[in-house]
Each structure stands twice: as C-alpha cells, then as structure tokens.
Scaffold this motif. Structure first.
Motif: not given
Length: 220
Positions: A125-143
């Motif tokens: 669905h395009g949702d970011p997958i958290p990395a193994k170390d628990g970090t999550l990079q939320e993309p800055s997409h626009i509606p």
C-alpha cells in the motif's frame, strides 16, 4: 494477552502519528471496543511501563511501548508484502491476513522473509516498513486532492484497511507506482478528474485526499 497488548500499542502508535497524545475514545473506536474496556487496558499498559496515561488528557507511548509497536508494524507490513508478492494475493486482501499473522513471527523467519523480499522499505500500500532497529522514516508525500489541474504525479501510498475502497482504487489503476495526471479539479469541492494510462476517471475529493503521491519527474 500478548496479542491484545500488541494490538493496543500498534493502534496507539498510529493515533499518535496524527496527534501527539491518543485519547481513550480514539483508541476504543479504532479497536472496536467499549470506552470502559479501553480505559481499563490503558491503565494496565501504564502499569507495565508501556505508556504514560493522564486521565482526560490521553496517553503517550514510552520508548519501550513504541519499540514493541514498531516491531508489530514491521511484522504486519512484511507479511502484507510477502502475501502480495509470493502468493499473488490482491492488495485489498493482504491487510486482514497480516492482522492475524503479525503476532506469530519469529526473529529467524522475519529475517528470512525480509531477505527473500530484497529488504523492502514499503509494503504493497506504500506504507513504510520499520527497519530492524525500530526506526521508521515517514515519507513526505502529498494528497492527490491537493494537486492543481495539469499536474502529473506517481501514486505512492493508499489506505490499507478498507477493502472496498482498495478494490475501487485498484479497478481505476490507482495503486502505488501508477502515473496519474490531474485533468480538472471541479470547484466547490467537486470531483477530481484524472487520467490514468489511457483512461479518465472522476473521483470524490475525500477519496483523492486519502491517496498520497509524489510529483512526477519533469520530462526533458
């Protein structure tokens, strides 16, 4: 009990993405439980050191609680991608299956699936997958609904928890990776007219606001 804890932490994390503190009413609504049941569980999670709870002011995950939530989200999104790629399940069906599978994934199987999928960063669905170390990079997409007429963009993210909406979007070709052109935006909150491939569609402004895109590269 473990599954209930993980479900609550995941929901609280997602609510906190929209607002700093999650209200017990928002948690109850998201999980489909009564307000007294949500309040009781929140108090229990606070006693476990997984969140900070102030009556009438909502809750906030502790570092430990957020770490568990992100691990569950990682499991969920890896399962979604595995089901879509390896088993060719439709995009509208993988979310419900991943909800059941996310609580049963060993570290070794998680690593195996991750490697088999090529260490992906987003789910179907395009949702970011958290990395193994628990970090999550939320993309800055626009509606999509925020783009003016004449804009071209690539679909990057669609809602994951509404199968009917996903089937509708998939039927229009509005899935991650699709190139779209905004042909016209009707005034007074009217529909957004789009061109997807060689077809043209009109979608409601509310739906267009739930599809996130990235402006397409300018062609020389």
């Amino acid at each position: 009990m473990r599954q209930a804890v993980e479900d609550y932490l995941k929901v609280i994390y997602k609510v906190q993405q929209r607002q700093r503190r999650a209200s017990t009413s928002a948690i109850a609504e998201s999980l489909g439980v009564s307000l007294p049941a949500a309040t009781s569980m929140v108090q229990r999670l606070a006693d476990m050191g997984l969140l900070r709870y102030t009556p009438y002011r909502g809750v906030e995950l502790t570092e430990k609680g957020a770490r568990i939530a992100l691990e569950v989200i990682r499991h969920h999104r890896l399962w979604e991608l595995f089901l879509a790629r390896a088993l060719n399940m439709p995009i509208d069906a993988v979310h419900a299956e991943a909800e059941r599978l996310e609580h049963a994934l060993s570290d070794s199987l998680e690593d195996t699936i991750d490697a088999a999928l090529g260490y992906p960063t987003v789910d179907p669905h395009g949702d970011p997958i958290p990395a193994k170390d628990g970090t999550l990079q939320e993309p800055s997409h626009i509606p999509l609904g925020a783009l003016p007429a004449g804009s071209k963009a690539v679909v990057r993210r669609v809602p994951d928890s509404d199968p009917a909406l996903l089937r509708y979007l998939a039927g229009l070709g509005l899935i991650p990776g699709a190139l779209v052109e905004v042909v016209e935006v009707a005034p007074f909150n009217g529909p957004v007219h789009l061109r997807v491939g060689d077809r043209q569609h009109a979608i409601g402004r509310e739906v267009a606001g739930r599809i996130f895109v990235e402006p397409a590269p300018v062609q020389d």
